[in-house]
Scaffold this motif. Structure first.
Motif, PDB file in Angstrom:
ATOM      1  N   PHE A 129      -6.265  -2.893  -3.899  1.00  0.00           N
ATOM      2  CA  PHE A 129      -5.613  -1.598  -4.057  1.00  0.00           C
ATOM      3  C   PHE A 129      -6.338  -0.792  -5.121  1.00  0.00           C
TER       4      PHE A 129
ATOM      5  N   ARG B 106      -0.206   6.066   8.975  1.00  0.00           N
ATOM      6  CA  ARG B 106      -1.438   6.772   8.587  1.00  0.00           C
ATOM      7  C   ARG B 106      -1.622   8.043   9.398  1.00  0.00           C
TER       8      ARG B 106
ATOM      9  N   CYS C  24       0.841  -1.199   0.000  1.00  0.00           N
ATOM     10  CA  CYS C  24       0.000   0.000   0.000  1.00  0.00           C
ATOM     11  C   CYS C  24       0.875   1.249   0.000  1.00  0.00           C
ATOM     12  N   THR C  25       0.489   2.225  -0.787  1.00  0.00           N
ATOM     13  CA  THR C  25       1.274   3.458  -0.892  1.00  0.00           C
ATOM     14  C   THR C  25       1.049   4.399   0.288  1.00  0.00           C
ATOM     15  N   ARG C  26       0.068   4.068   1.126  1.00  0.00           N
ATOM     16  CA  ARG C  26      -0.249   4.941   2.267  1.00  0.00           C
ATOM     17  C   ARG C  26       0.169   4.326   3.604  1.00  0.00           C
ATOM     18  N   CYS C  27       0.040   2.995   3.733  1.00  0.00           N
ATOM     19  CA  CYS C  27       0.481   2.323   4.952  1.00  0.00           C
ATOM     20  C   CYS C  27       1.516   1.273   4.553  1.00  0.00           C
TER      21      CYS C  27
ATOM     22  N   GLN D  33      -4.423   4.450  -7.142  1.00  0.00           N
ATOM     23  CA  GLN D  33      -3.296   5.145  -6.519  1.00  0.00           C
ATOM     24  C   GLN D  33      -2.467   4.215  -5.628  1.00  0.00           C
TER      25      GLN D  33
ATOM     26  N   VAL E  95      -3.586   2.660  -2.948  1.00  0.00           N
ATOM     27  CA  VAL E  95      -4.019   2.706  -1.550  1.00  0.00           C
ATOM     28  C   VAL E  95      -4.899   1.492  -1.264  1.00  0.00           C
ATOM     29  N   CYS E  96      -4.673   0.831  -0.134  1.00  0.00           N
ATOM     30  CA  CYS E  96      -5.404  -0.400   0.164  1.00  0.00           C
ATOM     31  C   CYS E  96      -6.794  -0.112   0.727  1.00  0.00           C
TER      32      CYS E  96
ATOM     33  N   CYS F  49      -7.026   1.074   4.486  1.00  0.00           N
ATOM     34  CA  CYS F  49      -6.866   2.503   4.750  1.00  0.00           C
ATOM     35  C   CYS F  49      -8.189   3.226   4.540  1.00  0.00           C
ATOM     36  N   LYS F  50      -8.913   2.812   3.501  1.00  0.00           N
ATOM     37  CA  LYS F  50     -10.218   3.429   3.231  1.00  0.00           C
ATOM     38  C   LYS F  50     -11.221   3.073   4.319  1.00  0.00           C
TER      39      LYS F  50
END
Length: 377
Positions: free
Chosen positions: A18, A289, A4-7, A21, A23-24, A27-28
């Motif tokens: 994913f 995050r 994941c690009t965020r976590c 972008q 993002v997994c 995270c959402k």
């Protein structure tokens, strides 16, 4: 490996997806929960204080007005302090699987002693507890700690029912911990009973098993609500830890979930060695995050072996009476999944509309609904 690009969740995490972008979906999920509970906002705090007022009202004339599960860890210890700060009269509840570390036991004593909070404890016979743990080892499944998690929930319900209380406060924060995906992290009463029936040797006499019927009794008929105050608040675990150390002489035990020696074995050795699974990604991802840690630093820490307490393996083998040969055999058994044993999972899925209503009314945790009531991939 896709990460994941965020976590720092990667493609090994159960049911992960994913977006464009990178993002997994987890995270959402956190973002959606923040919106739903107004986490860290004035509205969220107001909603929580409204619940606190209802707890006080319902508790009039009673010795206590709520129960709080305590482990000696950061979150539950701080939860007791906050409850008193809000004017509540909690009863602390502890499930003792007889594997507590000395630090955890002392932390409970120090915090509750200084705050003058009564403690309700259920202690399972140590031979019985160990027989359940061993049955999960022989089943070669991941969830060797499942019996502890479920027993704490059952013990809190029993304590609440004994004192005619309608509220259980839990020190869980999806912001600081995430919500662990149901991959190798499943438990329910049928699962525990079926594993023990197949591989255990002792009868269950003192272990507080939560069957489906009991679960319905506590939630539908006794209508005991589970409240997670940190879901509404801007909660900072590090600040809470520093406060506890300063005010109560509370002692840090070295890492998330390491206050119990069985739990420490599970996180530090069993899961990484046998299942190539390291649950530190939950806490590290949460730190990233929240902007409390750089993603690169989290990935670096995650690439290092988990901390393994000195003599923990020796203690584990001696306590469970496992020879070196038997322990090695267990660790080398082909791994199995909870899906290969009887559980309530399909029943939870069929009753998803009911559990959605119960979750909205705080009669079951929202995390239960999100984790257990949807088909797993």
């Amino acid at each position: 490996m896709k990460v994941c690009t965020r976590c720092i969740y990667d493609e090994r995490v159960a049911s992960i997806t994913f977006d464009d972008q990178g993002v997994c979906n987890y995270c959402k999920q956190i973002d959606d929960l923040k919106i739903q509970y107004n986490t860290g906002e004035k509205k969220g705090e107001e909603e929580l204080m409204s619940i606190v007022d209802r707890i006080k009202e319902d508790g009039k004339g009673k010795k206590y007005d709520c129960v709080i599960g305590v482990s000696g860890g950061t979150d539950s210890s701080y939860m007791v302090y906050l409850a008193l700060k809000w004017g509540l009269r909690p009863l602390a509840v502890h499930y003792d699987n007889t594997w507590n570390s000395a630090i955890a036991t002392e932390n409970i004593r120090k915090v509750l002693g200084k705050l003058k909070v009564d403690l309700y404890t259920h202690v399972t016979d140590n031979k019985e507890a160990d027989d359940i743990f061993k049955s999960f080892l022989y089943a070669s499944v991941a969830e060797i700690e499942a019996s502890t998690d479920l027993a704490l929930a059952e013990t809190m319900y029993r304590a609440a029912a004994k004192y005619n209380l309608k509220y259980v406060l839990e020190g869980h924060s999806f912001v600081t911990e995430g919500i662990t995906p149901v991959g190798r992290n499943y438990f329910d009463g049928k699962y525990i009973k079926s594993i023990h029936n197949m591989f255990g040797k002792r009868k269950i006499k003192t272990y507080p098993l939560m069957t489906f019927a009991k679960f319905m009794k506590w939630t539908l008929f006794k209508r005991i609500k589970k409240i997670r105050p940190f879901w509404y608040l801007d909660y900072n675990k590090q600040q809470a830890r520093e406060f506890l150390e300063k005010e109560y002489g509370w002692t840090y035990y070295g890492g998330h979930h390491l206050e119990n020696r069985m739990t420490a074995f599970f996180h530090s050795y069993y899961m990484p060695e046998k299942f190539n699974t390291d649950f530190r990604n939950n806490t590290l991802s949460a730190l990233v995050r929240n902007g409390e840690m750089k993603r690169e630093e989290a990935l670096r820490l995650y690439s290092e072996p988990p901390h393994l307490e000195n003599e923990l393996l020796a203690y584990f083998k001696k306590r469970l009476e496992l020879s070196e040969e038997e322990f090695t055999r267990i660790m080398n058994l082909p791994t199995k999944s909870w899906k290969e044993y009887p559980t309530y999972k399909k029943r939870f899925e069929r009753l998803r509309p009911l559990f959605f209503i119960l979750a909205k009314k705080n009669l079951v945790p929202m995390s239960f609904y999100l984790k257990y009531c949807f088909p797993s991939k």
